[in-house]
Enzyme design. Structure first.
Site, PDB file in Angstrom:
ATOM      1  N   GLU A   1       0.807  -1.143   0.028  1.00 20.99           N
ATOM      2  CA  GLU A   1       0.144   0.017  -0.081  1.00 20.99           C
ATOM      3  C   GLU A   1       0.861   1.301   0.033  1.00 20.99           C
ATOM      4  O   GLU A   1       1.581   1.454   0.828  1.00 20.99           O
ATOM      5  CB  GLU A   1      -1.123  -0.101   1.238  1.00 20.99           C
ATOM      6  CG  GLU A   1      -1.750   1.133   1.488  1.00 20.99           C
ATOM      7  CD  GLU A   1      -3.061   1.355   0.363  1.00 20.99           C
ATOM      8  OE1 GLU A   1      -3.585   0.403   0.301  1.00 20.99           O
ATOM      9  OE2 GLU A   1      -2.841   2.188  -0.576  1.00 20.99           O
TER      10      GLU A   1
ATOM     11  N   GLY B   1      11.300  -0.604   2.510  1.00 24.48           N
ATOM     12  CA  GLY B   1      12.245  -0.330   1.907  1.00 24.48           C
ATOM     13  C   GLY B   1      12.267   1.080   1.211  1.00 24.48           C
ATOM     14  O   GLY B   1      11.705   1.991   2.023  1.00 24.48           O
TER      15      GLY B   1
ATOM     16  N   ILE C   1      15.793  -7.057   0.827  1.00 25.82           N
ATOM     17  CA  ILE C   1      16.868  -7.924   0.067  1.00 25.82           C
ATOM     18  C   ILE C   1      17.671  -7.139  -0.962  1.00 25.82           C
ATOM     19  O   ILE C   1      18.842  -7.738  -1.407  1.00 25.82           O
ATOM     20  CB  ILE C   1      16.172  -9.229  -0.586  1.00 25.82           C
ATOM     21  CG1 ILE C   1      15.320  -8.974  -1.771  1.00 25.82           C
ATOM     22  CG2 ILE C   1      15.574 -10.003   0.662  1.00 25.82           C
ATOM     23  CD1 ILE C   1      15.267 -10.408  -2.402  1.00 25.82           C
ATOM     24  N   ASP C   2      17.154  -6.128  -1.622  1.00 23.09           N
ATOM     25  CA  ASP C   2      17.764  -5.427  -2.844  1.00 23.09           C
ATOM     26  C   ASP C   2      18.819  -4.470  -2.159  1.00 23.09           C
ATOM     27  O   ASP C   2      19.588  -4.262  -3.329  1.00 23.09           O
ATOM     28  CB  ASP C   2      16.766  -4.505  -3.460  1.00 23.09           C
ATOM     29  CG  ASP C   2      15.665  -5.255  -4.149  1.00 23.09           C
ATOM     30  OD1 ASP C   2      14.333  -4.864  -4.301  1.00 23.09           O
ATOM     31  OD2 ASP C   2      15.577  -6.675  -4.422  1.00 23.09           O
TER      32      ASP C   2
ATOM     33  N   GLY D   1      15.801  -8.470  -8.011  1.00 23.17           N
ATOM     34  CA  GLY D   1      16.348  -7.211  -8.141  1.00 23.17           C
ATOM     35  C   GLY D   1      15.854  -6.546  -9.377  1.00 23.17           C
ATOM     36  O   GLY D   1      16.779  -6.474 -10.490  1.00 23.17           O
TER      37      GLY D   1
ATOM     38  N   ARG E   1      20.294 -24.097 -19.857  1.00 29.90           N
ATOM     39  CA  ARG E   1      19.350 -24.129 -18.796  1.00 29.90           C
ATOM     40  C   ARG E   1      19.102 -22.953 -18.129  1.00 29.90           C
ATOM     41  O   ARG E   1      20.056 -21.947 -17.761  1.00 29.90           O
ATOM     42  CB  ARG E   1      19.454 -25.311 -17.946  1.00 29.90           C
ATOM     43  CG  ARG E   1      19.364 -26.696 -18.882  1.00 29.90           C
ATOM     44  CD  ARG E   1      18.294 -26.745 -19.678  1.00 29.90           C
ATOM     45  NE  ARG E   1      17.969 -28.204 -20.206  1.00 29.90           N
ATOM     46  CZ  ARG E   1      18.160 -28.294 -21.485  1.00 29.90           C
ATOM     47  NH1 ARG E   1      18.847 -27.199 -22.159  1.00 29.90           N
ATOM     48  NH2 ARG E   1      18.212 -29.646 -21.952  1.00 29.90           N
TER      49      ARG E   1
ATOM     50  N   ARG F   1      13.732 -14.575  -0.170  1.00 35.58           N
ATOM     51  CA  ARG F   1      12.758 -13.721   0.647  1.00 35.58           C
ATOM     52  C   ARG F   1      12.397 -14.660   1.855  1.00 35.58           C
ATOM     53  O   ARG F   1      11.799 -14.070   2.883  1.00 35.58           O
ATOM     54  CB  ARG F   1      11.795 -12.859   0.028  1.00 35.58           C
ATOM     55  CG  ARG F   1      12.115 -11.935  -0.925  1.00 35.58           C
ATOM     56  CD  ARG F   1      11.384 -10.847  -0.954  1.00 35.58           C
ATOM     57  NE  ARG F   1      10.135 -10.878  -0.615  1.00 35.58           N
ATOM     58  CZ  ARG F   1       9.156 -10.330  -1.499  1.00 35.58           C
ATOM     59  NH1 ARG F   1       9.319  -9.924  -2.551  1.00 35.58           N
ATOM     60  NH2 ARG F   1       7.717 -10.580  -1.170  1.00 35.58           N
TER      61      ARG F   1
HETATM   62  O1  F6P Z   1      11.421  -5.261  -3.036  1.00 32.49           O
HETATM   63  C1  F6P Z   1      12.059  -6.503  -2.780  1.00 32.49           C
HETATM   64  C2  F6P Z   1      11.704  -7.502  -3.891  1.00 32.49           C
HETATM   65  O2  F6P Z   1      11.545  -8.806  -3.666  1.00 32.49           O
HETATM   66  C3  F6P Z   1      12.394  -7.219  -5.413  1.00 32.49           C
HETATM   67  O3  F6P Z   1      13.643  -7.572  -5.467  1.00 32.49           O
HETATM   68  C4  F6P Z   1      11.354  -7.855  -5.961  1.00 32.49           C
HETATM   69  O4  F6P Z   1      11.427  -7.789  -7.623  1.00 32.49           O
HETATM   70  C5  F6P Z   1       9.848  -7.509  -5.907  1.00 32.49           C
HETATM   71  O5  F6P Z   1      10.203  -7.384  -4.293  1.00 32.49           O
HETATM   72  C6  F6P Z   1       8.900  -8.597  -5.646  1.00 32.49           C
HETATM   73  O6  F6P Z   1       7.500  -7.803  -5.493  1.00 32.49           O
HETATM   74  P1  F6P Z   1       6.300  -8.733  -4.960  1.00 32.49           P
HETATM   75  O7  F6P Z   1       6.724  -9.293  -3.709  1.00 32.49           O
HETATM   76  O8  F6P Z   1       5.255  -7.723  -4.742  1.00 32.49           O
HETATM   77  O9  F6P Z   1       6.044  -9.751  -6.106  1.00 32.49           O
END
Ligand code: F6P
Length: 364
Positions: free
Chosen positions: A82, A121, A145-146, A189, A283, A292
């Site tokens: 949000e 973030g 994590i970014d 990322g 591959r 995550r």
């Molecule tokens: O912002 C962290 C992150 O994990 C990014 O690395 C990734 O692209 C994004 O969130 C994925 O977003 P969502 O969890 O909304 O699919």
């Protein structure tokens, strides 16, 4: 604006917003145990990020809520993406967004909050900064994590994802070698390549592709063929999901959006391009949300706990409008205006890029 000034006991709200990651609960525990035990504050847990504050979905937490969660993945509070300020005047839903901000301010008052602590973030801390400009007392913590938040040397969640990604790359080496294949692994990322760069170096990736440096498939092909001719029959390509080719980098936003819809996974696209360019059997693997999940690394537990207790101290001292941050080897804090609205991209002269190049990695 503190509504609870007439009582000695401060009340603060805490929420987690944006993508989840290991370390969020360690940070919640750090803030809450320090604020509750050392500074005798009351903690209002807000559900599902800013959506919970808009809807008034919150309850007071007890020590039972924030004990025993140091090693738990995810967030006990839940999260959402949000973004109350996401639209601008003239957007169709701007009126609705304005109501969301008013609802947040109303609930902040209704819950008698002295402060709101937000763990998140770029988007989360930017929203925190905009709410501070609306008069709310805000303290931010840098989570993702970014690792792409300006003003802190590291974000919690990054090290855990780095460990997960590195272990996955290690596993890919054995199967790629057994089959004399090229394997492309796609890491998270969208905008920045910190995770892919560090995991590529840690995992010994032969090619690392990051969004900040558009790749030339012919340069990748030459590098892979040179490796093959030197007797190494396999290669590992570590690619950030947001990496793009030089051709794609030249597209305008609309063209690129259409192109991405036809090529949803970078790993499969690059694998196809490598096979077409070199004829090598290739591959693809997309690591996705595994990065995550699960328990936080020891390093993230220490960082998240330190940032959390630092946030509790800012709370106790009434130092609002700030984000706890790792500054070199010290935990301190910065003004929320510093990360707000910005993204920390990998600079092309970053030492980790030169480190990768020095050990013979192709950066596309
Ligand atoms: O912002 C962290 C992150 O994990 C990014 O690395 C990734 O692209 C994004 O969130 C994925 O977003 P969502 O969890 O909304 O699919």
């Amino acid at each position: 604006m503190g509504n609870n000034g007439n009582s000695l006991t401060k009340i603060f709200g805490i929420l987690t917003s944006g993508g989840d990651c290991p370390g969020l609960n360690a940070a919640i525990r750090g803030v809450c145990r320090a604020a509750y035990d050392r500074y005798h504050m009351q903690v209002l847990g807000i559900a599902n990020g800013y959506r919970g504050l808009i809807e008034g979905d919150a309850r007071f937490l007890t020590p039972w809520d924030f004990s025993g969660i140091l090693t738990r993945g995810g967030t006990i509070l839940g999260t959402s993406r949000e973004k109350p300020f996401k639209s601008k005047p003239g957007d169709y839903d701007h009126a609705l967004e304005a109501d969301k901000v008013e609802a947040i301010k109303e609930n902040y008052r209704k819950f008698n909050l002295d402060c709101l602590v937000v763990l998140g973030g770029n988007g989360t801390n930017t929203t925190g900064y905009l709410l501070a400009k609306e008069g709310l007392n805000i303290i931010g913590l840098p989570k993702t994590i970014d690792n792409d938040i300006v003003g802190t040397d590291r974000t919690f969640g990054f090290h855990s994802a780095l460990s997960i990604a590195t272990e996955a790359i290690d596993r890919l080496h054995s199967t790629a070698q057994s089959h004399n294949r090229v394997i492309v692994i796609e890491l998270m990322g969208h905008k920045t390549g910190w995770l892919s760069l560090y995991a590529g170096v840690a995992g010994g990736g032969d090619v690392i592709l990051i969004p900040e440096k558009p790749y030339d498939i012919k340069a990748i092909g030459r590098h892979l063929e040179k490796r093959f001719q030197s007797g190494r029959g396999f290669s590992i390509v570590v690619a950030a999901e947001g990496a793009l080719s030089v051709e794609e980098a030249r597209m305008d936003k609309k063209e690129r959006k259409k192109y991405r819809e036809q090529n949803p996974s970078l790993a499969y696209k690059v694998a196809r391009e490598i096979e077409a360019e070199t004829g090598m059997e290739t591959r693809a693997t997309v690591l996705g949300y595994v990065q995550r999940g699960g328990i936080p690394s020891a390093s993230d537990r220490v960082l998240a706990t330190s940032l959390g207790t630092a946030a509790a101290e800012l709370l106790a001292k009434g130092k609002y409008g700030r984000m706890a941050a790792l500054l070199g080897n010290e935990v301190g804090s910065i003004d929320l205006s510093i990360p707000a609205g910005k993204v920390k991209y990998v600079p092309e002269d970053h030492y980790m890029i030169d480190t990768a190049l020095a050990v013979g990695t192709c950066m596309g």
